[in-house]
Scaffold this active site. Structure first.
Site, mmCIF file in Angstrom:
data_model
loop_
_atom_site.group_PDB
_atom_site.id
_atom_site.type_symbol
_atom_site.label_atom_id
_atom_site.label_comp_id
_atom_site.label_asym_id
_atom_site.label_seq_id
_atom_site.Cartn_x
_atom_site.Cartn_y
_atom_site.Cartn_z
ATOM 1 N N ASN A 7 -15.698 -10.720 8.813
ATOM 2 C CA ASN A 7 -15.194 -9.844 7.753
ATOM 3 C C ASN A 7 -16.248 -8.772 7.533
ATOM 4 O OD1 ASN A 7 -14.247 -8.569 5.473
ATOM 5 N ND2 ASN A 7 -13.981 -10.418 4.261
ATOM 6 N N ARG A 94 -10.917 -9.585 9.961
ATOM 7 C CA ARG A 94 -10.119 -9.094 8.838
ATOM 8 C C ARG A 94 -10.161 -7.573 8.848
ATOM 9 N NH1 ARG A 94 -12.132 -7.490 3.518
ATOM 10 N NH2 ARG A 94 -10.400 -7.281 2.049
ATOM 11 N N HIS A 183 -4.747 -8.202 -0.301
ATOM 12 C CA HIS A 183 -4.983 -9.649 -0.454
ATOM 13 C C HIS A 183 -3.896 -10.458 0.256
ATOM 14 C CE1 HIS A 183 -7.078 -8.537 -4.479
ATOM 15 N NE2 HIS A 183 -8.011 -8.702 -3.550
ATOM 16 N N ARG A 244 -11.883 -1.801 -11.576
ATOM 17 C CA ARG A 244 -10.768 -0.885 -11.339
ATOM 18 C C ARG A 244 -9.866 -0.815 -12.566
ATOM 19 N NH1 ARG A 244 -9.713 -3.999 -5.962
ATOM 20 N NH2 ARG A 244 -11.281 -3.105 -4.570
ATOM 21 N N GLU A 388 -9.073 -17.566 3.020
ATOM 22 C CA GLU A 388 -8.696 -16.466 3.901
ATOM 23 C C GLU A 388 -9.255 -16.645 5.310
ATOM 24 O OE1 GLU A 388 -8.475 -12.542 1.376
ATOM 25 O OE2 GLU A 388 -10.047 -13.830 0.565
#
Length: 400
Positions: A7, A94, A183, A244, A388
């Site tokens: 990743n 990823r 996601h 965010r 993940e």
């Protein structure tokens, strides 16, 4: 088979080495501060021999050097999980944005790399960094098959009515401006695990997955497929998050730019990195700090907490309406798995549909897969830790 999962971020590279048969993690670690301008690189890893957590300062001018540092640890006589690079059978990567090109994991070839490059303007902070990891692996392990799993792929099943924005259609035709969602690897993993908790055929299920972490998104999964999700063209849309803003009136961008003589890019940087829990509380983007602030009577922390919870409640409620019901609500990721206070505050709003949870049990759950609903609840409520990396390893195995 042993699968190396990579990743790669712009200045970081996370990795896990996974045995595909046992699905055991053989090694894992993280390279930080990659790049010539970084203030000294750092490699953190768990010794595969002793389990001891180790850390070392190391010069990491680029991702190729970082990957070589990872390999050196993997084959180290002192800490390594393998004796040579030949034991790595495949690499899974990823990649954040697959645009409309990719709706599943694919094997890396020149055409795949070209397409990832073409859509890099949709994720300029992520896709180029992800590509650096792919290219570094190709250089160091040219004969080892590689696959890429896309954050957006799981959401490619959304119907047009869910992904299209109410702007001139030419912007979709010319620039592919639409909701993509993110996601996806986590939502896919958790929604599949959720089926184990339901006594229904998969095609008849209605599941809502709440991936609540520093970045947060919620997905409606009907019949095993994503039918709506809260993030949009970028990960800025949706819930109030760690830093965010989530959903806002788009005219706010122009208003702030005019008031403070800022560019659009500068305002978007504020919305991405200085807003959310951090911007509201003035303290932290970490829910643990927010919870502590509330305990100490900090009103802005309480405001930030309430805004986060309310944004989640609205989205969950809208998905219940969109799917005409829900069978299971799942919580995952750092906040979803570990913050009982936030889980409870969200769930307290859904008694009207018969979603009742055990408050005492909820208060004790931290990172375990546990059903929280009461015996008479009409909706299953489950905490499901995400994985993940394992998803990427599984999908890599299926596609090499």
């Amino acid at each position: 088979m042993k699968i190396l999962v990579i990743n790669a971020g712009s200045t970081s590279l996370k990795y896990q080495l996974i045995d595909s048969e046992s699905e055991k993690v053989l090694a894992k670690g993280l390279c930080e501060r990659i790049g010539a301008d970084a203030e000294g690189g750092r490699l953190k890893y768990d010794s595969s021999k002793t389990g001891e957590k180790k850390e070392k300062e190391i010069d990491l001018p680029d991702h190729g050097v970082a990957l070589q540092a990872v390999i050196d640890v993997l084959i180290s006589p002192e800490d390594g999980a393998i004796s040579s690079l030949d034991e790595i059978d495949a690499v899974g990567h990823r990649v954040v944005h697959g645009g409309e090109y990719f709706n599943k994991t694919v094997k890396v070839d020149d055409e795949v790399i070209k397409k990832i490059e073409e859509i890099s303007d949709l994720a300029p902070l992520h896709n180029p960094a992800n590509l650096l990891g792919i290219k570094a692996c190709k250089k160091l392990m040219p004969e080892v098959p590689q696959c890429v799993t896309f954050d957006t792929a799981f959401h490619q099943t959304m119907p047009e009515k869910a992904y299209i924005y109410g702007i001139p259609y030419s912007y979709y035709e010319n620039y592919k401006i639409r909701r993509y969602g993110f996601h996806g690897t986590s939502h896919s993993y958790v929604s599949k695990k959720a089926l184990n908790h339901l006594d229904k055929a998969p095609e008849d299920t209605k599941v809502i997955v709440c991936h609540l972490g520093g970045g947060a998104s919620i997905t409606a999964v009907k019949g095993g497929k994503s039918v709506d999700t809260s993030m949009g063209l970028t990960p800025l849309e949706g819930l109030v998050m760690g830093t965010r803003s989530g959903n806002i009136d788009p005219a706010i961008v122009q208003y702030i730019a005019n008031k403070e003589n800022k560019s659009v890019d500068e305002v978007l940087n504020i919305l991405n990195k200085q807003s959310g829990l951090f911007g509201l509380s003035g303290k932290s983007s970490d829910c643990r700090d927010i919870d502590e602030g509330i305990a100490n009577g900090d009103k802005r922390c309480e405001m930030a907490f309430n805004a986060f919870v309310y944004s989640a409640v609205k989205i969950i409620g809208s998905y219940i309406a969109a799917m005409n019901g829900v069978d299971l609500i799942a919580f995952t990721a750092g906040i979803g798995e570990n913050d009982a206070k936030i889980r409870g505050a969200i769930l307290d709003n859904f008694g009207y549909i018969g979603a009742d949870y055990d408050k005492e049990l909820n208060s004790t759950v931290h990172g375990d897969e546990v059903e929280l609903q009461t015996a008479d609840s009409k909706v299953k409520i489950v905490v499901i830790p995400t994985n993940e990396e394992l998803t990427i390893a599984r999908e890599t195995l299926e596609n090499i």
